[in-house]
Design a protein around this motif. Sequence first.
Motif, PDB file in Angstrom:
ATOM      1  N   HIS A   1       0.851  -6.259  -6.773  1.00  0.00           N
ATOM      2  CA  HIS A   1       1.650  -7.026  -5.817  1.00  0.00           C
ATOM      3  C   HIS A   1       1.155  -6.676  -4.422  1.00  0.00           C
ATOM      4  N   ILE A   2       0.761  -7.682  -3.664  1.00  0.00           N
ATOM      5  CA  ILE A   2       0.218  -7.488  -2.315  1.00  0.00           C
ATOM      6  C   ILE A   2       1.241  -8.034  -1.330  1.00  0.00           C
ATOM      7  N   LEU A   3       1.854  -7.115  -0.591  1.00  0.00           N
ATOM      8  CA  LEU A   3       2.897  -7.472   0.359  1.00  0.00           C
ATOM      9  C   LEU A   3       2.392  -7.238   1.776  1.00  0.00           C
ATOM     10  N   LYS A   4       2.882  -8.012   2.721  1.00  0.00           N
ATOM     11  CA  LYS A   4       2.567  -7.760   4.122  1.00  0.00           C
ATOM     12  C   LYS A   4       3.786  -7.135   4.780  1.00  0.00           C
ATOM     13  N   CYS A   5       3.528  -6.387   5.836  1.00  0.00           N
ATOM     14  CA  CYS A   5       4.626  -5.771   6.595  1.00  0.00           C
ATOM     15  C   CYS A   5       4.335  -5.928   8.079  1.00  0.00           C
ATOM     16  N   ASP A   6       5.374  -5.743   8.891  1.00  0.00           N
ATOM     17  CA  ASP A   6       5.198  -5.837  10.338  1.00  0.00           C
ATOM     18  C   ASP A   6       4.712  -4.498  10.905  1.00  0.00           C
ATOM     19  N   LYS A   7       4.588  -4.408  12.216  1.00  0.00           N
ATOM     20  CA  LYS A   7       4.090  -3.188  12.867  1.00  0.00           C
ATOM     21  C   LYS A   7       4.959  -1.973  12.598  1.00  0.00           C
ATOM     22  N   GLU A   8       6.256  -2.204  12.318  1.00  0.00           N
ATOM     23  CA  GLU A   8       7.181  -1.104  12.046  1.00  0.00           C
ATOM     24  C   GLU A   8       7.196  -0.730  10.568  1.00  0.00           C
ATOM     25  N   GLY A   9       6.396  -1.416   9.746  1.00  0.00           N
ATOM     26  CA  GLY A   9       6.326  -1.105   8.324  1.00  0.00           C
ATOM     27  C   GLY A   9       7.385  -1.778   7.483  1.00  0.00           C
ATOM     28  N   GLY A  10       8.153  -2.681   8.074  1.00  0.00           N
ATOM     29  CA  GLY A  10       9.209  -3.371   7.351  1.00  0.00           C
ATOM     30  C   GLY A  10       8.948  -4.865   7.277  1.00  0.00           C
ATOM     31  N   ALA A  11      10.010  -5.633   7.107  1.00  0.00           N
ATOM     32  CA  ALA A  11       9.933  -7.089   6.975  1.00  0.00           C
ATOM     33  C   ALA A  11       8.938  -7.474   5.887  1.00  0.00           C
ATOM     34  N   LEU A  12       9.074  -6.842   4.719  1.00  0.00           N
ATOM     35  CA  LEU A  12       8.150  -7.091   3.619  1.00  0.00           C
ATOM     36  C   LEU A  12       8.223  -8.541   3.157  1.00  0.00           C
ATOM     37  N   ALA A  13       7.055  -9.093   2.845  1.00  0.00           N
ATOM     38  CA  ALA A  13       6.952 -10.459   2.330  1.00  0.00           C
ATOM     39  C   ALA A  13       5.681 -10.551   1.496  1.00  0.00           C
ATOM     40  N   VAL A  14       5.632 -11.526   0.610  1.00  0.00           N
ATOM     41  CA  VAL A  14       4.448 -11.719  -0.214  1.00  0.00           C
ATOM     42  C   VAL A  14       3.287 -12.125   0.681  1.00  0.00           C
ATOM     43  N   ALA A  15       2.164 -11.416   0.570  1.00  0.00           N
ATOM     44  CA  ALA A  15       0.964 -11.763   1.331  1.00  0.00           C
ATOM     45  C   ALA A  15       0.103 -12.745   0.554  1.00  0.00           C
ATOM     46  N   GLN A  16       0.042 -12.563  -0.742  1.00  0.00           N
ATOM     47  CA  GLN A  16      -0.692 -13.463  -1.619  1.00  0.00           C
ATOM     48  C   GLN A  16      -0.209 -13.234  -3.048  1.00  0.00           C
ATOM     49  N   PRO A  17      -0.520 -14.149  -3.958  1.00  0.00           N
ATOM     50  CA  PRO A  17      -0.045 -13.987  -5.341  1.00  0.00           C
ATOM     51  C   PRO A  17      -0.547 -12.681  -5.953  1.00  0.00           C
ATOM     52  N   PRO A  18       0.191 -12.138  -6.936  1.00  0.00           N
ATOM     53  CA  PRO A  18      -0.253 -10.890  -7.571  1.00  0.00           C
ATOM     54  C   PRO A  18      -1.634 -11.033  -8.203  1.00  0.00           C
ATOM     55  N   GLU A  19      -2.396  -9.980  -8.121  1.00  0.00           N
ATOM     56  CA  GLU A  19      -3.730  -9.907  -8.716  1.00  0.00           C
ATOM     57  C   GLU A  19      -3.584  -9.266 -10.091  1.00  0.00           C
ATOM     58  N   ARG A  20      -4.129  -9.912 -11.120  1.00  0.00           N
ATOM     59  CA  ARG A  20      -4.037  -9.395 -12.492  1.00  0.00           C
ATOM     60  C   ARG A  20      -5.189  -8.422 -12.737  1.00  0.00           C
ATOM     61  N   LEU A  21      -4.853  -7.257 -13.285  1.00  0.00           N
ATOM     62  CA  LEU A  21      -5.837  -6.229 -13.608  1.00  0.00           C
ATOM     63  C   LEU A  21      -5.898  -6.053 -15.119  1.00  0.00           C
ATOM     64  N   VAL A  22      -7.068  -5.724 -15.642  1.00  0.00           N
ATOM     65  CA  VAL A  22      -7.247  -5.497 -17.067  1.00  0.00           C
ATOM     66  C   VAL A  22      -6.879  -4.046 -17.374  1.00  0.00           C
ATOM     67  N   GLY A  23      -5.803  -3.841 -18.105  1.00  0.00           N
ATOM     68  CA  GLY A  23      -5.328  -2.499 -18.435  1.00  0.00           C
ATOM     69  C   GLY A  23      -4.177  -2.079 -17.544  1.00  0.00           C
ATOM     70  N   ASN A  24      -3.677  -0.887 -17.783  1.00  0.00           N
ATOM     71  CA  ASN A  24      -2.588  -0.312 -16.994  1.00  0.00           C
ATOM     72  C   ASN A  24      -3.151   0.694 -16.003  1.00  0.00           C
ATOM     73  N   VAL A  25      -2.436   0.890 -14.914  1.00  0.00           N
ATOM     74  CA  VAL A  25      -2.848   1.843 -13.877  1.00  0.00           C
ATOM     75  C   VAL A  25      -1.969   3.073 -14.016  1.00  0.00           C
ATOM     76  N   MET A  26      -2.598   4.193 -14.316  1.00  0.00           N
ATOM     77  CA  MET A  26      -1.868   5.438 -14.555  1.00  0.00           C
ATOM     78  C   MET A  26      -2.205   6.524 -13.533  1.00  0.00           C
ATOM     79  N   VAL A  27      -3.222   6.294 -12.706  1.00  0.00           N
ATOM     80  CA  VAL A  27      -3.588   7.246 -11.653  1.00  0.00           C
ATOM     81  C   VAL A  27      -3.498   6.527 -10.314  1.00  0.00           C
ATOM     82  N   PRO A  28      -3.058   7.232  -9.272  1.00  0.00           N
ATOM     83  CA  PRO A  28      -2.920   6.582  -7.966  1.00  0.00           C
ATOM     84  C   PRO A  28      -4.239   5.990  -7.474  1.00  0.00           C
ATOM     85  N   PRO A  29      -4.173   4.834  -6.813  1.00  0.00           N
ATOM     86  CA  PRO A  29      -5.378   4.240  -6.231  1.00  0.00           C
ATOM     87  C   PRO A  29      -5.994   5.173  -5.186  1.00  0.00           C
TER      88      PRO A  29
END
Length: 175
Positions: free
Chosen positions: A112-140
């Motif tokens: 899920h790719i969200l955008k935020c304002d300069k204060e780090g809030g006002a979250l909104a969708v930036a673009q549709p979710p990107e599908r990944l092959v497999g599960n993510v178990m370690v931090p990016p």
Amino acid sequence: QPVTYEGKIYLSTTSGRLLCLDADTGDALWATTIPQTLEESPGINERPGKLYLPGDHSNLYVVDKRTGKCSESYYVGHAKGTIAVPPVALQGNDGGHVFVIENAGADFALLHILKCDKEGGALAVAQPPERLVGNVMVPPIMVLGRRLIILTDRGQIKAFDVESSATTTSEQVKA
């Protein structure tokens, strides 16, 4: 796992509490209660001083890292137990992006790719979710504050560049 940053330890509990501890003394600096149980640690947005804390389902909470005050609840829509790594924030001059990875199925994840304002809030969708092959178990892995590398349990390695000078949101995050 607790998250450490600038001499502080941020620890979430299954009872719905987020604690901030002094790393040197172990003293509690603040504690806040979230209206959901918590299964993951918060992600940190350095510049505006925000924490992004996923609830065990549905919501992402925006918390001030200095005071512990929750300023926003954003509906992601994830199911219970599907977020296994903290969100990642990349802040630019005109705001930034927050990346939330949901292990939505047995063999795929949604970024899920969200955008935020300069204060780090006002979250909104930036673009549709990107599908990944497999599960993510370690931090990016964040590289140079503008590139995000994600590894999945099925061997996919995906790099995303965040271009803050792009004119449209769809140009800002590219795989």
